[in-house]
Design an enzyme around this catalytic site. Sequence first.
Site, PDB file in Angstrom:
ATOM      1  N   GLY A  63       0.807  -1.212   0.000  1.00 41.67           N
ATOM      2  CA  GLY A  63       0.000   0.000   0.000  1.00 41.67           C
ATOM      3  C   GLY A  63       0.838   1.259   0.000  1.00 41.67           C
ATOM      4  O   GLY A  63       1.982   1.264  -0.425  1.00 41.67           O
ATOM      5  N   SER A  64       0.253   2.308   0.549  1.00 43.88           N
ATOM      6  CA  SER A  64       0.870   3.630   0.504  1.00 43.88           C
ATOM      7  C   SER A  64       1.904   3.803   1.605  1.00 43.88           C
ATOM      8  O   SER A  64       2.158   2.907   2.398  1.00 43.88           O
ATOM      9  CB  SER A  64      -0.210   4.700   0.663  1.00 43.88           C
ATOM     10  N   SER A  65       2.437   4.978   1.680  1.00 45.14           N
ATOM     11  CA  SER A  65       3.432   5.273   2.710  1.00 45.14           C
ATOM     12  C   SER A  65       2.790   5.544   4.068  1.00 45.14           C
ATOM     13  O   SER A  65       3.435   6.048   4.965  1.00 45.14           O
ATOM     14  CB  SER A  65       4.292   6.466   2.280  1.00 45.14           C
ATOM     15  N   GLY A  66       1.535   5.215   4.239  1.00 48.72           N
ATOM     16  CA  GLY A  66       0.861   5.371   5.519  1.00 48.72           C
ATOM     17  C   GLY A  66       1.443   4.502   6.608  1.00 48.72           C
ATOM     18  O   GLY A  66       1.102   4.639   7.783  1.00 48.72           O
TER      19      GLY A  66
END
Length: 142
Positions: A63-66
């Site tokens: 996924g994202s850099s979250g």
Amino acid sequence: MNVTLHGRKVVPGVAEGEALVTNERISGWGGVDPRTGTVIETRHALRGQSFAGKVLVFPGAKGSSGWSATFHMARLSGAAPAAFLFNEMTTKMALGAVVTHAPSMTDFDRDPLTCVETGDWVRVDADQGLVEITKKKDRLAK
């Protein structure tokens, strides 16, 4: 039977705890409740289970850099894993491990996903590059 793995330190330190293992990557943004460490990602094998205080064994992040924000919040709320063991180093995984401050390792001499099972007791000594696994069935037999 005890099993020992050798790997590369990502984040220094020593920790131990019960293993929580999945063959699926975990999404940091929207896949985890950082207040409880519970996996909330729809259709994930660990959905509804918390990694708080456990040694999380998994392929890595997705996924994202979250990942960095989610795992920073998990550390602040006391819901972070005790340690990370993962197979693929990515910037997401590195950031998540660093902000969590949990001993973390990768690049093992054997795949931890084939050696560690949920419920095993795992001692991670990232400083020495060692992972000691006490199999659940051996702990219960004592």
